[in-house]
Design an enzyme around this catalytic site. Structure first.
Site, PDB file in Angstrom:
ATOM      1  CG  HIS A  28      36.830 -26.953 -14.974  1.00 15.88           C
ATOM      2  ND1 HIS A  28      37.002 -27.189 -15.963  1.00 15.88           N
ATOM      3  CD2 HIS A  28      36.132 -25.610 -16.042  1.00 15.88           C
ATOM      4  CE1 HIS A  28      38.001 -26.144 -16.621  1.00 15.88           C
ATOM      5  NE2 HIS A  28      36.984 -25.486 -16.388  1.00 15.88           N
ATOM      6  CB  SER A  31      43.513 -36.827 -21.707  1.00 16.31           C
ATOM      7  OG  SER A  31      44.053 -36.867 -20.852  1.00 16.31           O
ATOM      8  CG  PHE A  84      37.940 -24.113 -23.267  1.00 13.36           C
ATOM      9  CD1 PHE A  84      38.280 -23.012 -23.933  1.00 13.36           C
ATOM     10  CD2 PHE A  84      36.520 -24.155 -23.172  1.00 13.36           C
ATOM     11  CE1 PHE A  84      37.058 -22.432 -24.504  1.00 13.36           C
ATOM     12  CE2 PHE A  84      35.650 -23.282 -23.237  1.00 13.36           C
ATOM     13  CZ  PHE A  84      35.527 -21.926 -24.215  1.00 13.36           C
TER      14      PHE A  84
HETATM   15  N1  LIG Z   1      41.129 -29.870 -16.504  1.00 13.94           N
HETATM   16  C1  LIG Z   1      41.391 -29.886 -18.168  1.00 13.94           C
HETATM   17  C2  LIG Z   1      41.657 -29.138 -18.497  1.00 13.94           C
HETATM   18  N2  LIG Z   1      41.542 -28.189 -18.321  1.00 13.94           N
HETATM   19  C3  LIG Z   1      42.207 -26.526 -18.472  1.00 13.94           C
HETATM   20  C4  LIG Z   1      40.892 -26.026 -20.238  1.00 13.94           C
HETATM   21  O1  LIG Z   1      41.250 -27.454 -21.500  1.00 13.94           O
HETATM   22  C5  LIG Z   1      41.317 -24.403 -21.158  1.00 13.94           C
HETATM   23  O2  LIG Z   1      42.431 -24.863 -21.036  1.00 13.94           O
HETATM   24  C6  LIG Z   1      41.118 -23.944 -19.177  1.00 13.94           C
HETATM   25  O3  LIG Z   1      40.359 -23.828 -19.175  1.00 13.94           O
HETATM   26  C7  LIG Z   1      41.317 -22.354 -20.204  1.00 13.94           C
HETATM   27  O4  LIG Z   1      40.502 -22.172 -20.700  1.00 13.94           O
HETATM   28  N3  LIG Z   1      41.878 -29.767 -20.001  1.00 13.94           N
HETATM   29  C8  LIG Z   1      42.188 -30.600 -20.369  1.00 13.94           C
HETATM   30  O5  LIG Z   1      42.171 -30.422 -21.857  1.00 13.94           O
HETATM   31  N4  LIG Z   1      42.428 -31.566 -19.636  1.00 13.94           N
HETATM   32  C9  LIG Z   1      41.867 -31.615 -18.181  1.00 13.94           C
HETATM   33  O6  LIG Z   1      41.666 -32.596 -17.387  1.00 13.94           O
HETATM   34  C1  LIG Z   2      38.440 -31.486 -15.774  1.00 12.36           C
HETATM   35  C2  LIG Z   2      39.077 -30.520 -15.865  1.00 12.36           C
HETATM   36  O1  LIG Z   2      38.555 -29.498 -15.530  1.00 12.36           O
HETATM   37  C3  LIG Z   2      39.581 -30.770 -14.170  1.00 12.36           C
HETATM   38  O2  LIG Z   2      39.979 -32.063 -13.887  1.00 12.36           O
HETATM   39  C4  LIG Z   2      39.571 -30.236 -13.121  1.00 12.36           C
HETATM   40  O3  LIG Z   2      39.678 -30.365 -12.253  1.00 12.36           O
HETATM   41  P1  LIG Z   2      38.414 -29.475 -10.725  1.00 12.36           P
HETATM   42  O4  LIG Z   2      36.943 -30.462 -11.311  1.00 12.36           O
HETATM   43  O5  LIG Z   2      39.399 -30.433  -9.436  1.00 12.36           O
HETATM   44  O6  LIG Z   2      38.797 -28.453 -10.562  1.00 12.36           O
END
Ligand SMILES: Nc1c(NC[C@H](O)[C@H](O)[C@H](O)CO)[nH]c(=O)[nH]c1=O
Ligand SMILES: CC(=O)[C@@H](O)COP(=O)(O)O
Length: 158
Positions: free
Chosen positions: A97, A89, A66
Site C-alpha cells: 500500500h 507523511s 492520497f
Molecule cells: N498509510 C498511510 C496513508 N494511507 C491512507 C491514504 O492516504 C488514504 O487516505 C486512504 O487510502 C483513503 O483514500 N496515508 C498517509 O498519508 N500516510 C500513510 O502512511
Molecule cells: C503507507 C500505508 O498505507 C501503510 O502504512 C499501511 O500499512 P500496511 O501496509 O501494513 O497496511
C-alpha cells in the site's frame, strides 16, 4: 546528494523574492499527525520568518496523502492562492500500500502542476521508518516543511 548531505531547514532570505502580497496555502494530511504537524510548523514558521502575515497563510486538512491532490485542487479553485504546499507523511507498513499511496500522491501533485497555473509544492515524506520521518521533520536533517515553504515562495514569484 542525499538528504543526509544537507540540512533541509537552511535558507538565505537574501535569495528570496519580495513576498509582499503573497498568499500561500497549505493542505495537510492527518495520517502520521506527529510528522505532518511538525512539517506544517516548519513551513508556517518559515513563511512568517520570510515576511508573510498570518492572515496570508491558509490551511486545510485532508484525511491522508492520497487526498492531497484533491484538497490542493479544491483550494486552488476556491481560494486562488499564489502557491500551495501539499504536506504528508507516508511510512512503509507490511504491504505494498505504501508504494501506491506514494505514487498516487506524487503523480497527482505533478499533474496539478502540469494542468493549471498555481504552483503546488511536494512536501510529502516517504519513509521506511518513523525515525527517518522524525529526522526530516525537525530532527537531525532539518525540516522539509521549511524547505517546501522556500520553494513555494520562489515558485509563487515566477
Ligand atoms: N498509510 C498511510 C496513508 N494511507 C491512507 C491514504 O492516504 C488514504 O487516505 C486512504 O487510502 C483513503 O483514500 N496515508 C498517509 O498519508 N500516510 C500513510 O502512511
Ligand atoms: C503507507 C500505508 O498505507 C501503510 O502504512 C499501511 O500499512 P500496511 O501496509 O501494513 O497496511
Amino acid at each position: 546528494m542525499a538528504t543526509s548531505g544537507k540540512n533541509l531547514s537552511h535558507y538565505d532570505k537574501e535569495q528570496l523574492p519580495d513576498t509582499g502580497g503573497m498568499r500561500i496555502g497549505l493542505v495537510v494530511s492527518e495520517w502520521n499527525e506527529e510528522i505532518t504537524e511538525a512539517l506544517f510548523k516548519g513551513a508556517y514558521e518559515t513563511l512568517i520568518d520570510c515576511g508573510l502575515a498570518d492572515d496570508r497563510i491558509l490551511r486545510w486538512n485532508v484525511p491522508g496523502s492520497f487526498e492531497l491532490t484533491f484538497g490542493c485542487k479544491r483550494m486552488i479553485e476556491r481560494e486562488r492562492p499564489d502557491a500551495v504546499i501539499a504536506i504528508g507523511s507516508v511510512i512503509r507498513g507490511e504491504t505494498s500500500h505504501f508504494d501506491f499511496v506514494c505514487q498516487a500522491a506524487a503523480a497527482g501533485i505533478k499533474d496539478l502542476n502540469v494542468r493549471q497555473d498555481v504552483p503546488v509544492v511536494f512536501c510529502v515524506l516517504t519513509d521506511d521508518t518513523i525515525q527517518q520521518a522524525r529526522d526530516r521533520s525537525g530532527g537531525r536533517h532539518g525540516n522539509k516543511g521549511a524547505e517546501a515553504a522556500i520553494a513555494a515562495l520562489k515558485m509563487a514569484a515566477l
